[in-house]
Design a protein around this motif. Structure first.
Motif, PDB file in Angstrom:
ATOM      1  N   ASN A  15       0.816  -1.199   0.000  1.00  0.00           N
ATOM      2  CA  ASN A  15       0.000   0.000   0.000  1.00  0.00           C
ATOM      3  C   ASN A  15       0.862   1.266   0.000  1.00  0.00           C
ATOM      4  OD1 ASN A  15      -2.137   1.756   0.125  1.00  0.00           O
ATOM      5  ND2 ASN A  15      -2.545   1.418   2.299  1.00  0.00           N
ATOM      6  N   ALA A  16       1.460   1.543  -1.144  1.00  0.00           N
ATOM      7  CA  ALA A  16       2.360   2.682  -1.268  1.00  0.00           C
ATOM      8  C   ALA A  16       1.694   3.954  -0.751  1.00  0.00           C
ATOM      9  CB  ALA A  16       2.784   2.853  -2.714  1.00  0.00           C
ATOM     10  N   ALA A  17       2.212   4.445   0.356  1.00  0.00           N
ATOM     11  CA  ALA A  17       1.618   5.630   0.958  1.00  0.00           C
ATOM     12  C   ALA A  17       2.673   6.600   1.460  1.00  0.00           C
ATOM     13  CB  ALA A  17       0.715   5.224   2.120  1.00  0.00           C
ATOM     14  N   ASN A  18       3.932   6.305   1.181  1.00  0.00           N
ATOM     15  CA  ASN A  18       5.027   7.161   1.610  1.00  0.00           C
ATOM     16  C   ASN A  18       4.970   7.513   3.092  1.00  0.00           C
ATOM     17  OD1 ASN A  18       6.228   7.201  -0.905  1.00  0.00           O
ATOM     18  ND2 ASN A  18       5.026   8.950  -1.587  1.00  0.00           N
ATOM     19  N   ALA A  19       4.632   6.538   3.889  1.00  0.00           N
ATOM     20  CA  ALA A  19       4.581   6.741   5.335  1.00  0.00           C
ATOM     21  C   ALA A  19       5.551   5.778   6.000  1.00  0.00           C
ATOM     22  CB  ALA A  19       3.167   6.498   5.848  1.00  0.00           C
ATOM     23  N   GLU A  20       6.189   6.257   7.041  1.00  0.00           N
ATOM     24  CA  GLU A  20       7.110   5.395   7.774  1.00  0.00           C
ATOM     25  C   GLU A  20       6.334   4.407   8.619  1.00  0.00           C
ATOM     26  OE1 GLU A  20      10.166   7.284   9.977  1.00  0.00           O
ATOM     27  OE2 GLU A  20      10.789   8.534   8.302  1.00  0.00           O
ATOM     28  N   MET A  21       6.925   3.228   8.809  1.00  0.00           N
ATOM     29  CA  MET A  21       6.305   2.256   9.694  1.00  0.00           C
ATOM     30  C   MET A  21       6.453   2.740  11.131  1.00  0.00           C
ATOM     31  SD  MET A  21       9.013  -0.919   9.472  1.00  0.00           S
ATOM     32  CE  MET A  21       9.344  -0.690   7.743  1.00  0.00           C
ATOM     33  N   THR A  22       5.602   2.244  11.988  1.00  0.00           N
ATOM     34  CA  THR A  22       5.648   2.683  13.384  1.00  0.00           C
ATOM     35  C   THR A  22       6.905   2.157  14.066  1.00  0.00           C
ATOM     36  OG1 THR A  22       4.433   0.770  14.213  1.00  0.00           O
ATOM     37  CG2 THR A  22       3.121   2.685  13.510  1.00  0.00           C
ATOM     38  N   ALA A  23       7.328   2.851  15.088  1.00  0.00           N
ATOM     39  CA  ALA A  23       8.530   2.457  15.832  1.00  0.00           C
ATOM     40  C   ALA A  23       8.405   1.054  16.427  1.00  0.00           C
ATOM     41  CB  ALA A  23       8.841   3.491  16.910  1.00  0.00           C
ATOM     42  N   PRO A  24       7.245   0.676  17.003  1.00  0.00           N
ATOM     43  CA  PRO A  24       7.150  -0.682  17.546  1.00  0.00           C
ATOM     44  C   PRO A  24       7.304  -1.772  16.474  1.00  0.00           C
ATOM     45  CG  PRO A  24       5.429   0.708  18.473  1.00  0.00           C
ATOM     46  CD  PRO A  24       6.084   1.494  17.369  1.00  0.00           C
ATOM     47  N   VAL A  25       6.765  -1.545  15.285  1.00  0.00           N
ATOM     48  CA  VAL A  25       6.906  -2.525  14.207  1.00  0.00           C
ATOM     49  C   VAL A  25       8.368  -2.613  13.789  1.00  0.00           C
ATOM     50  CG1 VAL A  25       6.339  -3.050  11.802  1.00  0.00           C
ATOM     51  CG2 VAL A  25       4.539  -2.312  13.375  1.00  0.00           C
ATOM     52  N   LYS A  26       9.000  -1.485  13.613  1.00  0.00           N
ATOM     53  CA  LYS A  26      10.411  -1.457  13.217  1.00  0.00           C
ATOM     54  C   LYS A  26      11.284  -2.156  14.263  1.00  0.00           C
ATOM     55  CE  LYS A  26      11.535   2.426  11.352  1.00  0.00           C
ATOM     56  NZ  LYS A  26      12.024   3.787  11.049  1.00  0.00           N
ATOM     57  N   GLU A  27      11.005  -1.902  15.529  1.00  0.00           N
ATOM     58  CA  GLU A  27      11.770  -2.523  16.624  1.00  0.00           C
ATOM     59  C   GLU A  27      11.561  -4.040  16.637  1.00  0.00           C
ATOM     60  OE1 GLU A  27      14.436  -2.767  19.750  1.00  0.00           O
ATOM     61  OE2 GLU A  27      14.010  -1.099  18.413  1.00  0.00           O
ATOM     62  N   GLU A  28      10.330  -4.476  16.432  1.00  0.00           N
ATOM     63  CA  GLU A  28      10.059  -5.910  16.413  1.00  0.00           C
ATOM     64  C   GLU A  28      10.787  -6.590  15.256  1.00  0.00           C
ATOM     65  OE1 GLU A  28       6.210  -8.300  17.538  1.00  0.00           O
ATOM     66  OE2 GLU A  28       6.024  -7.582  15.450  1.00  0.00           O
ATOM     67  N   ILE A  29      10.816  -5.959  14.101  1.00  0.00           N
ATOM     68  CA  ILE A  29      11.542  -6.509  12.954  1.00  0.00           C
ATOM     69  C   ILE A  29      13.030  -6.590  13.268  1.00  0.00           C
ATOM     70  CG2 ILE A  29      12.231  -6.100  10.551  1.00  0.00           C
ATOM     71  CD1 ILE A  29       9.390  -4.829  10.164  1.00  0.00           C
ATOM     72  N   ARG A  30      13.578  -5.546  13.844  1.00  0.00           N
ATOM     73  CA  ARG A  30      15.004  -5.561  14.213  1.00  0.00           C
ATOM     74  C   ARG A  30      15.300  -6.683  15.210  1.00  0.00           C
ATOM     75  NH1 ARG A  30      15.042   0.747  14.476  1.00  0.00           N
ATOM     76  NH2 ARG A  30      15.867   1.224  12.411  1.00  0.00           N
ATOM     77  N   ASN A  31      14.427  -6.859  16.196  1.00  0.00           N
ATOM     78  CA  ASN A  31      14.615  -7.935  17.174  1.00  0.00           C
ATOM     79  C   ASN A  31      14.555  -9.300  16.504  1.00  0.00           C
ATOM     80  OD1 ASN A  31      14.920  -6.150  19.305  1.00  0.00           O
ATOM     81  ND2 ASN A  31      12.765  -6.235  19.877  1.00  0.00           N
ATOM     82  N   LEU A  32      13.647  -9.467  15.567  1.00  0.00           N
ATOM     83  CA  LEU A  32      13.529 -10.723  14.838  1.00  0.00           C
ATOM     84  C   LEU A  32      14.788 -10.997  14.019  1.00  0.00           C
ATOM     85  CD1 LEU A  32      11.803 -13.152  13.959  1.00  0.00           C
ATOM     86  CD2 LEU A  32      10.859 -11.675  12.157  1.00  0.00           C
ATOM     87  N   LEU A  33      15.305  -9.970  13.360  1.00  0.00           N
ATOM     88  CA  LEU A  33      16.512 -10.151  12.546  1.00  0.00           C
ATOM     89  C   LEU A  33      17.743 -10.393  13.421  1.00  0.00           C
ATOM     90  CD1 LEU A  33      15.884  -7.567   9.689  1.00  0.00           C
ATOM     91  CD2 LEU A  33      15.340 -10.021   9.766  1.00  0.00           C
ATOM     92  N   THR A  34      17.739  -9.866  14.623  1.00  0.00           N
ATOM     93  CA  THR A  34      18.814 -10.169  15.577  1.00  0.00           C
ATOM     94  C   THR A  34      18.754 -11.636  15.985  1.00  0.00           C
ATOM     95  OG1 THR A  34      18.953  -7.897  16.359  1.00  0.00           O
ATOM     96  CG2 THR A  34      19.767  -9.601  17.854  1.00  0.00           C
TER      97      THR A  34
END
Length: 121
Positions: A15-34
């Motif tokens: 859904n191209a909307a040029n909006a940043e993802m929320t901080a909690p989603v970004k943090e969860e992704i980073r934790n998963l990749l760690t």
């Protein structure tokens, strides 16, 4: 042509909307990749096996690419659209742990995400 089609599908699905993802989603992704980085598992991308650290680095670049360009509502959406297959070849990514048979990265990542969420409760 395949690459263009995959990128087009990615754009539509996220859904191209040029909006940043929320901080909690970004943090969860980073934790998963760690978790992937520290797992001792290998990551197959386009026929070559890479360490967990190399996999994390690659997927972080994909995260940086989609962040700000698309609305990623949750970690599952990131997995499905960016961490499950190559955007250049269309081949599924795989994860192989301690000599076990490889599994598609989407299955492995979603399983780890469930464990991550359970541990956080």
């Amino acid at each position: 042509m395949k690459k263009f089609l995959l990128l087009s599908l990615l754009a539509c699905a996220l859904n191209a909307a040029n909006a940043e993802m929320t901080a909690p989603v970004k943090e969860e992704i980073r934790n998963l990749l760690t978790r992937l980085e520290q797992s001792g598992c290998e990551f197959n991308r386009n026929g070559s096996w890479y360490s967990g650290a190399e996999a994390k680095s690659h997927l972080m670049r994909k995260l940086d690419y989609v962040d700000g360009k698309f609305t990623v509502k949750n970690t599952e959406q990131f997995i499905d659209m960016a961490a499950s297959q190559s955007s250049s070849s269309g081949k599924a990514y795989q994860v192989r742990c301690q000599g076990a048979a490889p599994v598609n990265s989407a299955i492995w990542l979603k399983s780890q995400l469930q464990q991550l969420r359970s541990a956080g409760r």
